[in-house]
Write an enzyme that holds these catalytic residues in place. Structure first.
Site, PDB file in Angstrom:
ATOM      1  N   GLN A 105       0.845  -1.199   0.000  1.00 15.32           N
ATOM      2  CA  GLN A 105       0.000   0.000   0.000  1.00 15.32           C
ATOM      3  C   GLN A 105       0.877   1.245   0.000  1.00 15.32           C
ATOM      4  OE1 GLN A 105      -3.331  -0.594   3.129  1.00 15.32           O
ATOM      5  NE2 GLN A 105      -1.773  -2.097   3.616  1.00 15.32           N
ATOM      6  N   HIS A 125      -1.334   1.298  -4.469  1.00 12.87           N
ATOM      7  CA  HIS A 125      -1.630   2.733  -4.403  1.00 12.87           C
ATOM      8  C   HIS A 125      -0.783   3.595  -5.327  1.00 12.87           C
ATOM      9  CE1 HIS A 125      -3.635   2.117  -0.199  1.00 12.87           C
ATOM     10  NE2 HIS A 125      -4.328   1.619  -1.196  1.00 12.87           N
ATOM     11  N   CYS A 180      -7.035  15.962 -18.936  1.00 11.32           N
ATOM     12  CA  CYS A 180      -6.913  15.394 -20.288  1.00 11.32           C
ATOM     13  C   CYS A 180      -6.412  13.945 -20.289  1.00 11.32           C
ATOM     14  CB  CYS A 180      -6.003  16.265 -21.147  1.00 11.32           C
ATOM     15  SG  CYS A 180      -4.259  16.078 -20.745  1.00 11.32           S
ATOM     16  N   THR A 206       0.786  -2.902   8.669  1.00  6.53           N
ATOM     17  CA  THR A 206      -0.403  -2.205   8.159  1.00  6.53           C
ATOM     18  C   THR A 206      -1.516  -2.310   9.191  1.00  6.53           C
ATOM     19  OG1 THR A 206      -2.152  -2.187   6.479  1.00  6.53           O
ATOM     20  CG2 THR A 206      -0.948  -4.249   6.730  1.00  6.53           C
ATOM     21  N   SER A 207      -2.246  -1.208   9.345  1.00  6.85           N
ATOM     22  CA  SER A 207      -3.356  -1.245  10.297  1.00  6.85           C
ATOM     23  C   SER A 207      -4.506  -2.079   9.713  1.00  6.85           C
ATOM     24  CB  SER A 207      -3.819   0.169  10.634  1.00  6.85           C
ATOM     25  OG  SER A 207      -4.167   0.849   9.451  1.00  6.85           O
ATOM     26  N   GLU A 223       1.662  -3.528  17.174  1.00  2.00           N
ATOM     27  CA  GLU A 223       0.489  -3.640  18.054  1.00  2.00           C
ATOM     28  C   GLU A 223      -0.624  -4.428  17.364  1.00  2.00           C
ATOM     29  OE1 GLU A 223      -1.506   0.687  17.166  1.00  2.00           O
ATOM     30  OE2 GLU A 223       0.307   0.637  18.417  1.00  2.00           O
TER      31      GLU A 223
HETATM   32  P1  NAD Z   1      -1.201   2.968   9.015  1.00  2.00           P
HETATM   33  O1  NAD Z   1      -0.411   4.214   9.276  1.00  2.00           O
HETATM   34  O2  NAD Z   1      -2.662   3.004   9.129  1.00  2.00           O
HETATM   35  O3  NAD Z   1      -0.690   1.780   9.961  1.00  2.00           O
HETATM   36  C1  NAD Z   1       0.659   1.467  10.131  1.00  2.00           C
HETATM   37  C2  NAD Z   1       0.749   0.187  10.951  1.00  2.00           C
HETATM   38  O4  NAD Z   1       2.108  -0.166  11.069  1.00  2.00           O
HETATM   39  C3  NAD Z   1       0.198   0.318  12.372  1.00  2.00           C
HETATM   40  O5  NAD Z   1      -0.632  -0.795  12.618  1.00  2.00           O
HETATM   41  C4  NAD Z   1       1.450   0.297  13.257  1.00  2.00           C
HETATM   42  O6  NAD Z   1       1.206  -0.338  14.488  1.00  2.00           O
HETATM   43  C5  NAD Z   1       2.395  -0.515  12.412  1.00  2.00           C
HETATM   44  N1  NAD Z   1       3.821  -0.216  12.608  1.00  2.00           N
HETATM   45  C6  NAD Z   1       4.417   0.986  12.787  1.00  2.00           C
HETATM   46  N2  NAD Z   1       5.744   0.859  12.832  1.00  2.00           N
HETATM   47  C7  NAD Z   1       6.013  -0.464  12.676  1.00  2.00           C
HETATM   48  C8  NAD Z   1       7.213  -1.232  12.615  1.00  2.00           C
HETATM   49  N3  NAD Z   1       8.410  -0.660  12.722  1.00  2.00           N
HETATM   50  N4  NAD Z   1       7.106  -2.561  12.452  1.00  2.00           N
HETATM   51  C9  NAD Z   1       5.894  -3.171  12.348  1.00  2.00           C
HETATM   52  N5  NAD Z   1       4.729  -2.487  12.383  1.00  2.00           N
HETATM   53  C10 NAD Z   1       4.787  -1.160  12.546  1.00  2.00           C
HETATM   54  O7  NAD Z   1      -0.704   2.460   7.588  1.00  2.00           O
HETATM   55  P2  NAD Z   1      -1.402   1.583   6.447  1.00  2.00           P
HETATM   56  O8  NAD Z   1      -2.153   0.464   7.062  1.00  2.00           O
HETATM   57  O9  NAD Z   1      -0.352   1.296   5.473  1.00  2.00           O
HETATM   58  O10 NAD Z   1      -2.471   2.565   5.803  1.00  2.00           O
HETATM   59  C11 NAD Z   1      -2.156   3.892   5.562  1.00  2.00           C
HETATM   60  C12 NAD Z   1      -2.307   4.375   4.118  1.00  2.00           C
HETATM   61  O11 NAD Z   1      -1.465   5.513   3.911  1.00  2.00           O
HETATM   62  C13 NAD Z   1      -1.857   3.371   3.122  1.00  2.00           C
HETATM   63  O12 NAD Z   1      -2.808   3.376   2.131  1.00  2.00           O
HETATM   64  C14 NAD Z   1      -0.535   3.886   2.588  1.00  2.00           C
HETATM   65  O13 NAD Z   1      -0.555   3.894   1.173  1.00  2.00           O
HETATM   66  C15 NAD Z   1      -0.460   5.340   2.970  1.00  2.00           C
HETATM   67  N6  NAD Z   1       0.865   5.724   3.553  1.00  2.00           N
HETATM   68  C16 NAD Z   1       1.984   5.354   2.894  1.00  2.00           C
HETATM   69  C17 NAD Z   1       3.244   5.636   3.427  1.00  2.00           C
HETATM   70  C18 NAD Z   1       4.457   5.181   2.667  1.00  2.00           C
HETATM   71  O14 NAD Z   1       4.397   5.020   1.447  1.00  2.00           O
HETATM   72  N7  NAD Z   1       5.570   4.929   3.332  1.00  2.00           N
HETATM   73  C19 NAD Z   1       3.344   6.290   4.642  1.00  2.00           C
HETATM   74  C20 NAD Z   1       2.165   6.666   5.296  1.00  2.00           C
HETATM   75  C21 NAD Z   1       0.926   6.370   4.741  1.00  2.00           C
HETATM   76 ZN    ZN Z   2      -3.756  17.726 -19.176  1.00  2.00          ZN
END
Ligand code: NAD
Ligand code: ZN
Length: 255
Positions: free
Chosen positions: A99, A117, A128, A185-186, A212
């Site tokens: 994601q 994404h 366009c 990922t959450s 978590e």
């Molecule tokens: P989220 O921010 O909702 O959740 C992140 C999850 O990762 C949480 O559950 C947290 O507990 C866990 N986490 C944090 N640090 C960690 C680690 N070191 N090791 C293991 N787990 C850890 O993120 P999501 O579920 O990816 O959803 C957010 C949306 O935002 C996605 O669609 C994503 O595309 C986008 N996003 C992308 C980036 C990126 O490209 N790096 C950054 C922020 C958000």
């Molecule tokens: Zn254009």
């Protein structure tokens, strides 16, 4: 739940996929939505990261997105990314479904990456339909299309549709996999949530790695939950598999 069970699951599985989220890039210095301080406090994602926000005020959107793109550009893959690339080269992991839009899986050497994404360095014009590759972090301001409109980064914003092809290929893999790793990922953003759901229904082992418990953990469908940071846990998994000679050719494998 022990890491040894996950090692054994991975050794036995024929098809393994990993769904990753913002958590895998936290150790690279890109904050997830829960990290205190940083970019998301300055630019709350529900206010700045939506397609409506882009349409209503593209210049304001680009103030936020340029800062995010520069954060991505300054980041380097961490142990979580390199361990996933290593698992792929060992023949243990077959596809990463991410994601994230930071490009760090590819930078670490992962080859089969389904980007739900979008890509970090491309622009698209909503007026366009033009699309072009561009190093977004190097832009000085909002990029203009030849038609005059301000272009949008080619990433999926909140409330925006995902590419059908990407989600469909991810779902096809989920319907065939034996192990589905869900890392950092959450697991709350639709339709990425359908990946573990489909894998579970197919009888695959769901293995979650997170600092978590998440809404996925609370479904009771997760067979293995490894609590902690993705980098050290995935690094350890690679070590355990290497110790067992996984990924070595038959000739060099120790008896
Ligand atoms: P989220 O921010 O909702 O959740 C992140 C999850 O990762 C949480 O559950 C947290 O507990 C866990 N986490 C944090 N640090 C960690 C680690 N070191 N090791 C293991 N787990 C850890 O993120 P999501 O579920 O990816 O959803 C957010 C949306 O935002 C996605 O669609 C994503 O595309 C986008 N996003 C992308 C980036 C990126 O490209 N790096 C950054 C922020 C958000
Ligand atoms: Zn254009």
């Amino acid at each position: 739940m022990s890491i040894y069970s996950v090692r054994d699951d991975l050794k036995e599985a024929k098809l393994v996929i990993a769904l990753t989220g913002a958590g895998v890039s936290v150790e690279s210095g890109i904050p997830d939505f829960r990290s205190p301080g940083g970019i998301w406090e300055k630019f709350p994602p529900e206010e700045y990261g939506t397609i409506e926000a882009f349409r209503a005020a593209p210049e304001r959107f680009w103030k936020f997105y340029l800062e995010l793109a520069r954060t991505f550009a300054a980041a380097k893959p961490n142990v979580a990314h390199t361990a996933l690339a290593r698992l792929e080269s060992m023949g243990v992991l077959h596809h990463v479904i991410t994601q994230n839009v930071d490009g760090l899986h590819e930078a670490a050497g992962s080859r089969s990456v389904i980007k739900l994404h979008g890509s970090p360095d491309a622009l698209v014009c909503l007026a366009c339909g033009a699309r072009r590759e561009e190093r977004i972090a190097a832009l000085g301001g909002p990029p203009r299309c030849e038609c005059g409109a301000i272009m949008k980064p080619d990433v999926v914003l909140f409330n925006e549709e995902l590419s059908r092809a990407e989600i469909e290929s991810a779902q096809e893999l989920a319907a065939k996999c034996d192990v589905c790793l869900v890392i950092g990922t959450s697991a709350s953003v639709h339709p990425a949530t359908t990946i573990p759901e489909i894998a579970f229904k197919r009888g695959a082992i769901l293995c979650e790695i997170n600092r978590e418990a998440t809404s996925l953990t609370h479904t009771g469908r997760v067979r293995r939950f490894l609590q902690g940071s993705a980098g050290p846990l995935l690094g350890r998994l690679v070590e355990l598999l290497e110790k067992d000679g996984v990924g070595l050719s038959r000739e060099t494998r120790s008896p």
